[in-house]
Each structure stands twice: as C-alpha cells, then as structure tokens.
Design a protein around this motif. Structure first.
Motif, short mmCIF file in Angstrom:
data_model
loop_
_atom_site.label_atom_id
_atom_site.label_comp_id
_atom_site.label_asym_id
_atom_site.label_seq_id
_atom_site.Cartn_x
_atom_site.Cartn_y
_atom_site.Cartn_z
N MET A 1 0.84 -1.10 0.11
CA MET A 1 -0.17 -0.04 0.01
C MET A 1 0.96 1.11 0.06
O MET A 1 0.56 2.21 -0.85
N ILE A 2 2.17 1.33 0.77
CA ILE A 2 2.88 2.30 0.78
C ILE A 2 3.45 2.75 -0.50
O ILE A 2 3.43 3.63 -0.94
N LEU B 1 12.23 6.49 -3.74
CA LEU B 1 11.07 7.29 -3.90
C LEU B 1 10.64 7.16 -2.36
O LEU B 1 9.88 8.21 -2.00
N ARG B 2 10.62 6.16 -1.71
CA ARG B 2 10.24 5.84 -0.43
C ARG B 2 10.89 7.04 0.44
O ARG B 2 10.42 7.65 1.35
N LYS B 3 12.12 6.95 0.43
CA LYS B 3 12.78 8.08 1.23
C LYS B 3 12.57 9.59 0.87
O LYS B 3 12.50 10.28 1.95
N GLN B 4 12.23 9.84 -0.43
CA GLN B 4 11.93 11.15 -0.62
C GLN B 4 10.48 11.35 -0.30
O GLN B 4 10.45 12.70 0.21
N ALA B 5 9.93 10.36 -0.06
CA ALA B 5 8.37 10.70 0.44
C ALA B 5 8.33 10.47 2.01
O ALA B 5 7.28 10.78 2.56
N SER C 1 1.66 8.87 -6.20
CA SER C 1 1.89 10.40 -5.76
C SER C 1 2.88 11.04 -6.60
O SER C 1 2.82 12.20 -6.93
N GLU C 2 3.97 10.52 -6.84
CA GLU C 2 5.17 11.03 -7.33
C GLU C 2 4.87 11.14 -8.84
O GLU C 2 5.32 12.13 -9.62
N ALA C 3 4.24 10.10 -9.46
CA ALA C 3 3.69 10.25 -10.93
C ALA C 3 2.92 11.59 -10.97
O ALA C 3 2.84 12.07 -12.11
N ASN C 4 1.78 11.54 -10.13
CA ASN C 4 0.74 12.74 -10.39
C ASN C 4 1.46 13.94 -10.13
O ASN C 4 1.29 14.82 -10.85
N ARG C 5 2.56 14.24 -9.30
CA ARG C 5 3.12 15.28 -9.09
C ARG C 5 4.07 15.79 -10.40
O ARG C 5 4.20 16.92 -10.77
N LEU C 6 4.67 14.75 -11.07
CA LEU C 6 5.31 15.07 -12.33
C LEU C 6 4.37 14.85 -13.67
O LEU C 6 5.17 15.05 -14.68
N GLY C 7 3.27 14.68 -13.39
CA GLY C 7 2.16 14.53 -14.78
C GLY C 7 2.34 13.29 -15.63
O GLY C 7 2.34 13.29 -16.52
N ILE C 8 3.16 12.19 -14.70
CA ILE C 8 3.35 10.81 -15.43
C ILE C 8 2.12 9.99 -15.30
O ILE C 8 1.70 9.87 -14.34
#
Length: 300
Positions: A65-66, A285-289, A73-80
């Motif tokens: 889930m995480i 990505l986990r660390k970034q988030a 979330s990252e894809a949405n932020r970047l428009g991917i």
C-alpha cells in the motif's frame, strides 16, 4: 509482472474490507466472532481468520500500500500517466503465451488468484514505476536502430496457423463428425456439442495461433496442422485422449517483426538498462516521500 503483487491485491481486499470495518465500527468486532469454518468440534471464527491474515501477510500488504501510494503520488506530481492502451498492449503480450483468452484468464485465477481487472491495476502500477525510473533517460532513434539490427533474433516470429479442434473418443465418432462437417454443419457448433476437450469446446474448438515448435503439442499433431490448407479439415488424428479433427482457418508466414512495431519496447529496454534497478528506484522514492511503517512486529 510479479505474482506477489497480484496476491497482495487479494489479501489487501480482505484486509481492508474485514479489518478496517472491525476496528472502526464498535459492534462489528463482536459480529466478526462468528464461525467461518469448523474442524471436528473446533471452530474458526472470522476474527481468528482475519487476525491470521494480518499476522502472515499484514506487513507485506501494508508495504505494498505504501509503495503504490509513493509511486502514484510522485507520478501525479510529475504529470506521468499510463494509458489504458499501454496496459492493453502489455496484457496482449502475456496472452500470446496461451492458446486462447479463456485459458489465459483461468491461468490468472489458478496461479495467482487474480482477475483481469486486478491485473490491469497491477500493470498500471508497474508501468508507472518504470516510467518514473526512466523519466530522465533520453534514447535516440539511432540507438534503437542499432539495438534492433544487433538483436534481430529477438524479433523473429515463427510460422503460425490458427487451428481449431474437435476431440472425440473413437475413430468411428471422428469419421461421423467429418461426415457432418462435409455436409455443411458448422465446425464450432459441432465442437461445442461433441468435443471432449471442455476448455476449447466452450470456444468452439479454438486453439488460437500455434507455431511449429510449440512444445505444448505432440510433433505429429503439429505436422498435420501445418500441412493443412486454409479452410481444410484433417482426417482423424490419434491422440492420448482419443481422436482429433483439426481445421486451419489462417496461416501466417515466418517473419521479422518490423522496427516500427517494437520501437517503443526497445526504447524502454534501453532506458531501463541505464538506470538503477527498479527496487532501488522504489527505495529512493520511499526515502524522498519519508514513507515508513509506524507499527512494530506486534502491530502496535
């Protein structure tokens, strides 16, 4: 696509539907203490069942889930985004390993306990993850052409025929089927009525496209199939279960898949070879988030 992700979806559904209801509705916990199975005089309750699921798979599901939340979330932020067409193209590649759609769907259910819709969601997650990993990689057309020309064997498709079958128990019955076909009875109709092979009978005898080196079929079976002309029906072929009547409706010659058809696939392969492994990308990505599990091994 890893089957663990598919199993995770199913476990997740049980988990969310069961445990979340149980812990957020005060009277639900008591209602969950109802029998769902028995072994002799011993009873297994719904609550016992769900607690066991949590113990066995809870952390795995939570991590899944995480990870999905992090990726989307990252894809949405970047428009991917990943289109439905891209997902369907990947599923079609998987389908090629099976004789027909029914066998493909049955395999999904039996081997990984998933449905086509769940597979599509898993595929969207995986393809989004790939796009995030390769977002900064630029692959030129000359690189793609060089890869294609150096690896033509990867894009070679063998000769194929679209075959249909009716399987019966005796040679006499097979000859009777052939007589009815010669009199104009529809092949698919007879397959549904007479064929003992229930998997293909439900599809009107459709075996899909098969190649001459297909290890699933006996060599003598393949020899007959590839000797038939389009629209031609075979004589009875002895097989382990009885006798088969074959029909071929289409023949496709051996070919090298044109570059235009595989250009996007090659581009992705080259891009993935130039980035860290996908698990490493996910860890970044986990660390970034700042994603983390907040419970300990005892679920507290």
């Amino acid at each position: 696509m890893k089957s663990g992700w598919m199993r995770g979806i199913i476990i997740l559904l049980v988990f969310v539907l069961g445990l979340s209801i149980g812990y957020f509705l005060p009277d639900r916990k008591e209602k969950m203490d109802v029998p769902v199975a028995s072994v002799g005089d011993e009873i297994i309750t719904e609550l016992m069942w769900l607690n066991q699921l949590k113990e066995d798979y809870g952390e795995q599901v939570l991590q899944d889930m995480i990870d999905r939340k992090v990726v989307f979330s990252e894809a949405n932020r970047l428009g991917i985004t990943v289109s439905d067409k891209e997902i369907e193209q990947e599923i079609q590649k998987m389908r090629k390993a099976y004789e027909n759609d029914e066998q493909f769907l049955n395999s999904l259910k039996e081997q990984s306990g998933t449905t086509l819709e769940q597979l599509k969601e898993d595929m969207r997650y995986y393809l989004t993850w790939e796009k995030l990993a390769t977002k900064d990689v630029v692959v030129s057309d000359p690189e793609i052409e060089e890869y294609y020309n150096n690896n033509l064997y990867l894009f070679q498709e063998p000769e194929k025929v679209h075959a249909w079958q009716i399987v019966v128990s005796t040679e006499e019955e097979a000859k009777q089927v052939i007589r009815e076909l010669e009199e104009g009875t529809d092949f698919s109709t007879l397959a549904k009525e007479r064929s003992m092979d229930l998997l293909t009978a439900n599809q009107g005898g459709d075996l899909g496209f098969i190649s001459l080196n297909d290890s699933y079929f006996d060599p003598s079976f393949l020899e007959v199939a590839f000797s038939l002309k389009e629209g031609e029906i075979s004589s009875p072929i002895p097989v382990e279960k009885g006798f088969v009547i074959l029909k071929v409706t289409e023949k496709v010659k051996e070919r090298i898949i044109p570059l235009d058809e595989v250009k996007d696939t090659i581009r992705k392969e080259i891009a993935l070879s130039q980035v860290p492994s996908l698990p490493q990308v996910l860890d970044q990505l986990r660390k970034q988030a700042k994603a983390q599990i907040l419970i300990n091994d005892n679920g507290k």
